[in-house]
Scaffold this motif. Structure first.
Motif, PDB file in Angstrom:
ATOM      1  N   PRO A  19       0.645  -1.567   0.083  1.00  0.00           N
ATOM      2  CA  PRO A  19       0.066   0.104   0.217  1.00  0.00           C
ATOM      3  C   PRO A  19       0.795   1.339   0.032  1.00  0.00           C
ATOM      4  CG  PRO A  19       0.076  -1.399   1.664  1.00  0.00           C
ATOM      5  CD  PRO A  19       0.339  -2.394   1.277  1.00  0.00           C
ATOM      6  N   LYS A  20       2.353   0.957   0.749  1.00  0.00           N
ATOM      7  CA  LYS A  20       3.169   2.167   0.499  1.00  0.00           C
ATOM      8  C   LYS A  20       2.907   2.899  -1.042  1.00  0.00           C
ATOM      9  CE  LYS A  20       7.131   3.676   2.107  1.00  0.00           C
ATOM     10  NZ  LYS A  20       8.529   2.519   2.674  1.00  0.00           N
ATOM     11  N   TYR A  21       3.887   2.183  -1.999  1.00  0.00           N
ATOM     12  CA  TYR A  21       3.568   2.229  -3.632  1.00  0.00           C
ATOM     13  C   TYR A  21       2.381   2.398  -3.850  1.00  0.00           C
ATOM     14  CZ  TYR A  21       8.589   1.600  -1.157  1.00  0.00           C
ATOM     15  OH  TYR A  21       9.381   1.495  -0.872  1.00  0.00           O
ATOM     16  N   ARG A  22       1.016   2.822  -3.306  1.00  0.00           N
ATOM     17  CA  ARG A  22      -0.159   3.556  -3.920  1.00  0.00           C
ATOM     18  C   ARG A  22       0.041   5.014  -4.642  1.00  0.00           C
ATOM     19  NH1 ARG A  22      -4.716   1.975  -4.940  1.00  0.00           N
ATOM     20  NH2 ARG A  22      -4.504  -0.335  -3.717  1.00  0.00           N
ATOM     21  N   LEU A  23      -0.095   4.887  -6.239  1.00  0.00           N
ATOM     22  CA  LEU A  23       0.619   6.154  -6.809  1.00  0.00           C
ATOM     23  C   LEU A  23      -0.662   7.315  -6.584  1.00  0.00           C
ATOM     24  CD1 LEU A  23       2.095   6.989  -9.296  1.00  0.00           C
ATOM     25  CD2 LEU A  23       0.476   6.055 -10.744  1.00  0.00           C
ATOM     26  N   LYS A  24      -0.366   8.579  -5.989  1.00  0.00           N
ATOM     27  CA  LYS A  24      -1.083   9.590  -5.128  1.00  0.00           C
ATOM     28  C   LYS A  24      -2.322  10.302  -6.039  1.00  0.00           C
ATOM     29  CE  LYS A  24       0.688   9.882  -0.230  1.00  0.00           C
ATOM     30  NZ  LYS A  24       1.369   9.137  -1.071  1.00  0.00           N
ATOM     31  N   ASP A  25      -1.373  10.435  -7.738  1.00  0.00           N
ATOM     32  CA  ASP A  25      -2.132  11.213  -8.399  1.00  0.00           C
ATOM     33  C   ASP A  25      -2.055  10.405  -9.658  1.00  0.00           C
ATOM     34  OD1 ASP A  25      -2.885  12.803 -10.869  1.00  0.00           O
ATOM     35  OD2 ASP A  25      -1.369  14.184 -10.219  1.00  0.00           O
ATOM     36  N   LEU A  26      -3.787   9.387 -10.481  1.00  0.00           N
ATOM     37  CA  LEU A  26      -3.027   8.763 -10.848  1.00  0.00           C
ATOM     38  C   LEU A  26      -2.866   9.069 -12.652  1.00  0.00           C
ATOM     39  CD1 LEU A  26      -6.913   6.228 -10.650  1.00  0.00           C
ATOM     40  CD2 LEU A  26      -4.094   5.806  -9.535  1.00  0.00           C
ATOM     41  N   LYS A  27      -2.928  10.169 -12.668  1.00  0.00           N
ATOM     42  CA  LYS A  27      -2.509  11.339 -14.091  1.00  0.00           C
ATOM     43  C   LYS A  27      -1.075  11.086 -13.794  1.00  0.00           C
ATOM     44  CE  LYS A  27      -7.342  12.981 -15.103  1.00  0.00           C
ATOM     45  NZ  LYS A  27      -7.589  14.919 -14.761  1.00  0.00           N
ATOM     46  N   THR A  28      -0.817  11.161 -12.827  1.00  0.00           N
ATOM     47  CA  THR A  28       1.401  11.157 -12.817  1.00  0.00           C
ATOM     48  C   THR A  28       1.867  10.435 -12.653  1.00  0.00           C
ATOM     49  OG1 THR A  28       0.922  13.649 -13.063  1.00  0.00           O
ATOM     50  CG2 THR A  28       2.895  13.185 -12.736  1.00  0.00           C
ATOM     51  N   SER A  29       2.427   9.830 -13.695  1.00  0.00           N
ATOM     52  CA  SER A  29       3.867   8.505 -13.462  1.00  0.00           C
ATOM     53  C   SER A  29       4.816   9.021 -11.665  1.00  0.00           C
ATOM     54  CB  SER A  29       3.462   7.912 -14.237  1.00  0.00           C
ATOM     55  OG  SER A  29       3.589   7.874 -15.083  1.00  0.00           O
ATOM     56  N   ARG A  30       5.252   8.388 -10.912  1.00  0.00           N
ATOM     57  CA  ARG A  30       6.905   8.524 -10.650  1.00  0.00           C
ATOM     58  C   ARG A  30       7.567   7.147 -10.309  1.00  0.00           C
ATOM     59  NH1 ARG A  30       5.298   9.626  -4.314  1.00  0.00           N
ATOM     60  NH2 ARG A  30       7.691  10.177  -4.806  1.00  0.00           N
ATOM     61  N   GLU A  31       9.044   7.646 -10.535  1.00  0.00           N
ATOM     62  CA  GLU A  31       9.986   6.870 -11.249  1.00  0.00           C
ATOM     63  C   GLU A  31       9.297   5.680 -11.587  1.00  0.00           C
ATOM     64  OE1 GLU A  31      11.226   6.363  -6.552  1.00  0.00           O
ATOM     65  OE2 GLU A  31      11.121   8.468  -6.394  1.00  0.00           O
ATOM     66  N   HIS A  32       9.840   4.275 -11.235  1.00  0.00           N
ATOM     67  CA  HIS A  32       9.527   3.210 -11.797  1.00  0.00           C
ATOM     68  C   HIS A  32       7.693   2.881 -11.562  1.00  0.00           C
ATOM     69  CE1 HIS A  32      12.920   1.750 -12.792  1.00  0.00           C
ATOM     70  NE2 HIS A  32      13.542   1.381 -10.977  1.00  0.00           N
ATOM     71  N   THR A  33       6.598   2.921 -12.590  1.00  0.00           N
ATOM     72  CA  THR A  33       5.672   2.803 -12.020  1.00  0.00           C
ATOM     73  C   THR A  33       4.307   2.471 -13.703  1.00  0.00           C
ATOM     74  OG1 THR A  33       4.846   5.314 -11.632  1.00  0.00           O
ATOM     75  CG2 THR A  33       2.966   3.923 -12.598  1.00  0.00           C
ATOM     76  N   CYS A  34       4.143   1.158 -12.478  1.00  0.00           N
ATOM     77  CA  CYS A  34       3.040   0.408 -13.496  1.00  0.00           C
ATOM     78  C   CYS A  34       1.258   0.010 -13.215  1.00  0.00           C
ATOM     79  CB  CYS A  34       3.235  -1.321 -13.003  1.00  0.00           C
ATOM     80  SG  CYS A  34       2.330  -2.249 -13.954  1.00  0.00           S
ATOM     81  N   ILE A  35       1.399   0.874 -15.068  1.00  0.00           N
ATOM     82  CA  ILE A  35      -0.556   1.331 -14.281  1.00  0.00           C
ATOM     83  C   ILE A  35      -1.261  -0.021 -14.702  1.00  0.00           C
ATOM     84  CG2 ILE A  35      -2.404   2.969 -14.751  1.00  0.00           C
ATOM     85  CD1 ILE A  35      -0.401   5.095 -15.027  1.00  0.00           C
ATOM     86  N   ASP A  36      -2.138  -0.702 -14.576  1.00  0.00           N
ATOM     87  CA  ASP A  36      -4.021  -1.378 -14.492  1.00  0.00           C
ATOM     88  C   ASP A  36      -4.863  -0.304 -14.919  1.00  0.00           C
ATOM     89  OD1 ASP A  36      -5.995  -2.963 -15.509  1.00  0.00           O
ATOM     90  OD2 ASP A  36      -6.334  -3.501 -13.155  1.00  0.00           O
ATOM     91  N   PHE A  37      -5.309   0.234 -16.647  1.00  0.00           N
ATOM     92  CA  PHE A  37      -6.101   0.394 -17.129  1.00  0.00           C
ATOM     93  C   PHE A  37      -7.123   0.510 -17.182  1.00  0.00           C
ATOM     94  CE2 PHE A  37      -2.533   2.748 -18.540  1.00  0.00           C
ATOM     95  CZ  PHE A  37      -2.425   3.981 -18.677  1.00  0.00           C
ATOM     96  N   GLY A  38      -7.803  -1.060 -16.798  1.00  0.00           N
ATOM     97  CA  GLY A  38      -8.606  -1.528 -16.256  1.00  0.00           C
ATOM     98  C   GLY A  38      -9.475  -1.823 -14.613  1.00  0.00           C
ATOM     99  N   GLU A  39      -9.056  -1.063 -14.265  1.00  0.00           N
ATOM    100  CA  GLU A  39      -9.183   0.057 -12.706  1.00  0.00           C
ATOM    101  C   GLU A  39     -10.601   0.011 -13.093  1.00  0.00           C
ATOM    102  OE1 GLU A  39      -8.961  -1.705  -9.152  1.00  0.00           O
ATOM    103  OE2 GLU A  39      -8.445  -3.060 -10.630  1.00  0.00           O
ATOM    104  N   ASP A  40     -11.392   0.742 -11.424  1.00  0.00           N
ATOM    105  CA  ASP A  40     -12.403   1.442 -11.569  1.00  0.00           C
ATOM    106  C   ASP A  40     -12.305   2.995 -12.279  1.00  0.00           C
ATOM    107  OD1 ASP A  40     -13.304  -0.698 -10.944  1.00  0.00           O
ATOM    108  OD2 ASP A  40     -14.696  -0.755  -9.390  1.00  0.00           O
TER     109      ASP A  40
END
Lengths: 519, 58
Positions: free
Chosen positions: A381-402
């Motif tokens: 949970p510590k590495y939850r992306l706060k702003d989904l529109k902006t990646s930081r450092e290493h980021t991996c996004i699941d665009f299928g999430e709600d």
């Protein structure tokens, strides 16, 4: 800024995906700033409010009424917009042909009493009622809809178990029954590996890998993502296992899910004890000790799960597969070529995924090798992306999430949100590697590769203007028999400068090697 | 090995009723699988009270 213009049609119903895709077309009209074409559901009214295109009239309509609302320049006539919407809707109708479409499940059954399964994808609030009605008519159910409560899920699954029926879902994205792909599914050869799975793209990746290895599937039963939750207790996975145990076409059984609790895991694995059929289990990122304790085989990746199932079917030796199809020399050459083109401060990964289990698998494989990864589905949970529109450092996004799918279709149906993000990532000079999945098959966009190529070219081009290289690595979850074609999709991606690997696991490993400069 | 209703389904041709997204219907139809699409709309025009009343009548 423009004015709010709208039109309402009472008692006219269209499905949500059709209307969401039409909204996007209307948005492209000159002079239109925002557009929403939808049914008068609470969700759509909230969306209209957020877009600033709500009116008292829209507030007062019901879910069976249809509306078109735009924020547009003065010269835009609402009549012209409605004309465009009607034209798009009639095109959809033409595609459907002149088939008889009964208004209810009961009338469909009267028309075709031999029907044996119902595929339900209506809005969540109506889904339970339709599924219950189907089960009460002794029909098997695949429930694609989400937003169904755990209580309702339990009630439906208990009813199905009592009647000995399939209750796949809610939120069941994929299944292949009697070689028929249902909802999001690939065209897989018929064969002797049976699968029960609680993770949609996890199932798809395994079935595709089985097909690529020259084998096929007997039955693929989806359970919906929450089946192994404590509240549901794995009811449908247990039911599915029983069915595969009794199925003469199934010689090897594969189970796949996100990690369940120990109690449920044990219950599920125990249920496989009284069969001589080999069992391969992948609890993506979960505890493997419990699997081994009961003598089942552990799939260390989705691809490895498929490889082990095929090896067991053929009576071959069972080894963990952690490598590549290509020779080590060839992989080293790709890695050193890519590393040679990157500058010293290009060091980050951006994983842009449409498949949740594939994104999860990527983070599991890279765990420990490249450092922590920020995400909307983080491993910690510590590495939850706060702003989904902006990646930081290493980021991996699941665009299928709600959070990405409110008011718009899943990115497998509408790739535009991921395409926009790819271009944005290409503006970040510290990005070295982009990792992507492409899901082919039925249910999804008819050309997911073609939709992404302009963004790939733009992102690479923007980096090139700054004398930088952007390494894009992809895997395609698809087969030659899928409507989009695997080879053609791969060829087009490679022509656009993408390195295409044979599986998600191999794509992720290659990305890891490039990011750690081949070490 | 016990045969369940699910095993009976495995031995039959799949005959599908689709309720909801038309795209699933079109995909199945294009592959020439037997499928019928329900021209679905919310029960009782989305009126919850009426819906609950109607479901009790069935």
């Amino acid at each position: 800024m423009g004015k709010i213009k709208f039109e309402i049609k009472k008692n006219t119903y269209y499905d949500s995906v059709t209307l969401m895709l039409i909204s996007k077309e209307v948005e492209k009209t000159n002079g239109v700033h925002e557009a929403l074409v939808g049914m008068g559901t609470d969700l759509n009214k909230e969306l209209a409010r957020n877009l600033g295109i709500i009116s008292d009239e829209i507030e007062n309509i019901g879910p069976n009424d249809f509306f078109v609302a735009v924020l547009a320049d003065d010269e835009v006539k609402i009549e012209k917009i409605v004309e465009k919407v009607n034209k798009l809707l009639s095109q959809k109708k033409e595609n459907a042909g002149s088939d008889y479409m009964p208004p209810t499940l009961n009338s469909a059954l009267r028309h075709n009493p031999e029907s044996n399964i119902v595929l339900i994808s209506v809005a969540g609030e109506y889904a339970t009622e339709e599924a219950r009605r189907a089960l009460n008519n002794n029909l098997h159910v695949m429930l694609f809809s989400d937003n169904v409560s755990l209580e309702d899920e339990k009630e439906l699954k208990e009813l199905a178990c009592e009647k000995g029926l399939l209750m796949m879902g809610p939120d069941c994205g994929t299944a292949i029954i009697n070689n028929v792909p249902l909802a999001f599914a690939n065209v897989i050869k018929k064969g002797n590996i049976g699968i029960v799975g609680a993770s949609g793209t996890g199932i798809q990746e395994i079935t595709v890998a089985i097909d690529k290895l020259g084998e096929g599937v007997s039955q693929v039963i989806g359970t919906g993502g929450r089946d192994l939750h404590k509240e549901i207790g794995g009811l449908m996975m247990l039911q599915g296992i029983e069915a595969l145990k009794g199925d003469s076409q199934t010689k090897v059984i594969v189970l796949v899910s996100k990690p369940p609790s120990d109690e449920i895991a044990e219950k599920v694995i125990k249920s496989t004890k009284d069969t001589s059929k080999p069992i391969v289990i992948n609890f993506v990122g979960g505890d493997n000790a419990i699997i081994e304790k009961y003598g089942a085989y552990v799939g260390v990746s989705l691809e490895d799960t498929a490889r082990k199932a095929v090896a067991l079917l053929k009576g071959e030796k069972i080894d963990d597969f952690n490598g590549f199809n290509k020779s080590i020399e060839k992989i080293h050459k790709i890695v050193s070529d890519e590393v040679g083109k990157l500058t010293a401060n290009q060091k980050y990964l951006r994983g842009l995924y449409t498949g949740g289990t594939l994104a999860d698998e990527a983070m599991q494989i890279l765990r420990g090798s490249i450092g922590e990864i920020y995400s909307n589905i983080p491993l910690s949970p510590k590495y939850r992306l706060k702003d989904l529109k902006t990646s930081r450092e290493h980021t991996c996004i699941d665009f299928g999430e709600d959070e990405f799918t409110v008011g718009r279709p899943h990115p497998m149906i509408d790739p535009s949100i991921r395409a926009e993000r790819l271009v944005k990532e290409g503006e970040d000079e510290e990005v070295a590697v982009i990792l992507m999945d492409f899901i082919l098959g039925y249910g999804v966009h008819k050309d997911p590769v073609g939709e992404m190529i302009p963004a790939i070219i733009e992102a690479k081009g923007n980096m090139k203007k700054k004398d930088r290289h952007l390494s894009i690595i992809a895997s395609i979850c698809g087969t030659e028999n899928d409507p989009q074609g695997l080879r053609e999709s791969q060829k087009r991606l490679e022509e656009a400068g993408v390195i295409v690997m044979p599986s998600n696991a191999q794509a992720v490993r290659l990305a890891g090697l490039i990011l750690s400069k081949g070490k | 090995m016990t045969k369940t209703k699910i095993n009976e389904l495995f031995d039959k041709e799949l005959k599908i009723i689709n309720i909801g997204l038309e795209t699933f219907y079109r995909d199945l139809k294009n592959q020439e699988h037997p499928v019928i699409h329900v021209d679905w709309r919310p029960t009782a025009g989305g009126n919850k009270k009426m819906e609950s009343f109607l479901s009790k009548l069935q």
